[in-house]
Design an enzyme around this catalytic site. Structure first.
Site, PDB file in Angstrom:
ATOM      1  N   GLU A 194       7.362   3.102  11.316  1.00  0.00           N
ATOM      2  CA  GLU A 194       6.000   3.072  11.820  1.00  0.00           C
ATOM      3  C   GLU A 194       5.848   1.803  12.906  1.00  0.00           C
ATOM      4  O   GLU A 194       5.015   2.084  13.706  1.00  0.00           O
ATOM      5  CB  GLU A 194       5.092   2.980  10.455  1.00  0.00           C
ATOM      6  CG  GLU A 194       3.545   2.928  10.687  1.00  0.00           C
ATOM      7  CD  GLU A 194       2.747   2.818   9.564  1.00  0.00           C
ATOM      8  OE1 GLU A 194       1.622   2.789   9.640  1.00  0.00           O
ATOM      9  OE2 GLU A 194       3.335   2.938   8.326  1.00  0.00           O
ATOM     10  N   GLU A 223       0.973  -1.097   0.000  1.00  0.00           N
ATOM     11  CA  GLU A 223      -0.052  -0.065   0.010  1.00  0.00           C
ATOM     12  C   GLU A 223       0.880   1.344  -0.060  1.00  0.00           C
ATOM     13  O   GLU A 223       0.556   2.139  -0.648  1.00  0.00           O
ATOM     14  CB  GLU A 223      -0.990  -0.081   1.155  1.00  0.00           C
ATOM     15  CG  GLU A 223      -1.451   1.223   1.351  1.00  0.00           C
ATOM     16  CD  GLU A 223      -1.685   1.652   2.694  1.00  0.00           C
ATOM     17  OE1 GLU A 223      -1.192   2.866   3.072  1.00  0.00           O
ATOM     18  OE2 GLU A 223      -1.943   1.003   3.709  1.00  0.00           O
TER      19      GLU A 223
END
Length: 412
Positions: free
Chosen positions: A126, A49
């Site tokens: 992240e 993504e």
């Protein structure tokens, strides 16, 4: 007004026309996510993504973001357990240009090697951020404890060792298998005509090559027990999970109203007892997650480590009182009205509508029926909620997890 069409290659298109607005949200939804991944692929849906935004033959990564900004449009994406969604929101007069950009990044991403290496570092950060967000860490641990290391137990981000190992060829192979026309839905919501929306979908997605698609089977195995992760942080975070109904169950509306009563807002039982009366938590709430084959009802609280056991006891007491005493008529009526208003409010938001209609088409191959939804909620009775309560809280099948600077983990 809602219209649908299936393109010649199998891509499903749905348009929710919302006249009187000045904008439109358009999304491409794919039936790919963490729950479908193998051990070796763990984290690849989310990494893919990210990489979809990193350049096409005609645009660089900066060129994509700059082109959206030039239109005053917004673009983003997210990965879930069983779905990935790419979406853009634009004023109606720029819908065509924004959709062209969205289609380009979705269909033509080339995954430049230098961008892959750069984004690898971003995703690793992240993961680090997730480790430093104990509420997310607690809820991820709850899913893993309940469902194991596969299927719905997977953390969407994946392990850092996988992110460090993924190659461009891995991403292309996964995309070629999962990003197939039959596994995609294009959803429009806002002030756009069906003629324009269908024309845009056909113009950019008609040549999206069709090939046999085989849906993967997810591993689903509910496990009871408890887990604990010690972290030197100020708060202790605890969560309790119970198995609940799948998203196709006729009991979903009742479970959702039940959740509102138990822990869905400031008038809920958990909020009033654990926070307002006992002062044991700042954040305490509950929510149901409904999946294709199963579901989980989650209760969460962030508390002072010295009061963690007291908070757990208070939560258990509230749930036991809920089971034993049932729901009052006043609670039932208030919860039902909140469920109605939530559905009505979402009807006025193009992003919510894009997602609601897109997910219904992706998951069930049907058009979301707002009137049916409202009728189902209106038809609920106190007996329906009582049944939902009776069937939702089996402590012998519960999962409990905790994260924080505790001597030992919280257990029931």
């Amino acid at each position: 007004m809602t219209e649908t069409k299936t393109l010649k290659n199998g891509v499903r298109v749905i348009i929710k026309r919302m006249e009187g607005l000045l904008s439109v949200t358009m999304g491409v939804l794919v039936g790919a996510g963490a729950a479908f991944e193998t051990d070796r692929e763990d984290g690849i849906s989310h990494f893919l993504e990210h990489m979809q935004f990193k350049g096409t033959p005609s645009r660089t990564a900066f060129g994509i973001s700059d082109a959206f900004d030039a239109l005053g449009a917004q673009v983003n994406a997210f990965t879930g357990k069983d779905m990935t969604c790419y979406y853009a929101k634009a004023t109606s007069d720029h819908a065509a240009e924004a959709f062209a950009l969205l289609a380009d990044l979705f269909l033509n991403s080339s995954f430049p090697q230098e961008e892959l290496e750069r984004e690898r570092g971003v995703v690793l950060e992240e993961i680090n951020m997730d480790e430093d967000t104990p509420e997310d860490l607690c809820l991820d641990l709850l899913s893993r404890t309940a469902f194991g290391n596969r299927g719905y137990g997977r953390n969407i981000l994946g392990p850092s060792e996988n992110i460090k190992r993924f190659t461009r060829e891995d991403l292309i192979s996964y995309r070629n298998e999962c990003y197939r026309p039959e596994n995609c839905v294009i959803s429009f919501a806002g002030n756009i005509s069906s003629e324009e929306a269908f024309s845009l979908a056909e113009r950019y997605f008609d040549d999206f090559s069709a090939s046999p698609f085989q849906k993967r089977i997810k591993s689903v195995d509910w496990q009871t027990g408890h887990a604990f992760k010690k972290k030197p942080i100020e708060q202790a975070h605890l969560a309790i999970g119970f198995p609940t109904v799948c998203r196709g169950s006729e009991m979903c509306p009742a479970v959702q109203v039940m959740n509102t009563i138990l822990g869905g807002g400031m008038s809920s039982r958990l909020f009033k007892r654990v926070r307002e009366e006992l002062g044991l938590a700042y954040a305490v709430y509950s929510y149901p997650s409904h999946y294709e084959e199963t579901g989980m009802f989650t209760v969460y609280a962030g508390v002072n480590p010295q009061k963690a056991a007291d908070a757990k006891d208070a939560i258990v007491s509230v749930i036991e009182d809920f089971k034993r005493g049932g729901v009052t008529q006043e609670e039932f009526l208030r919860g039902r009205e909140q469920a109605k208003s939530g559905s009505i409010f979402s009807q006025e938001n193009t992003s919510s509508q894009m997602l609601i209609y897109g997910k219904q088409m992706l998951y069930k191959n049907e058009v979301y029926d707002f009137e049916k939804r409202m009728a189902e909620i209106s038809a609920l009775t106190l007996d329906d909620i009582t049944r939902a309560v009776a069937e939702s809280f089996d402590f012998s099948r519960a999962v409990v997890v905790s994260v924080g600077n505790l001597e030992k983990g919280i257990t029931l």
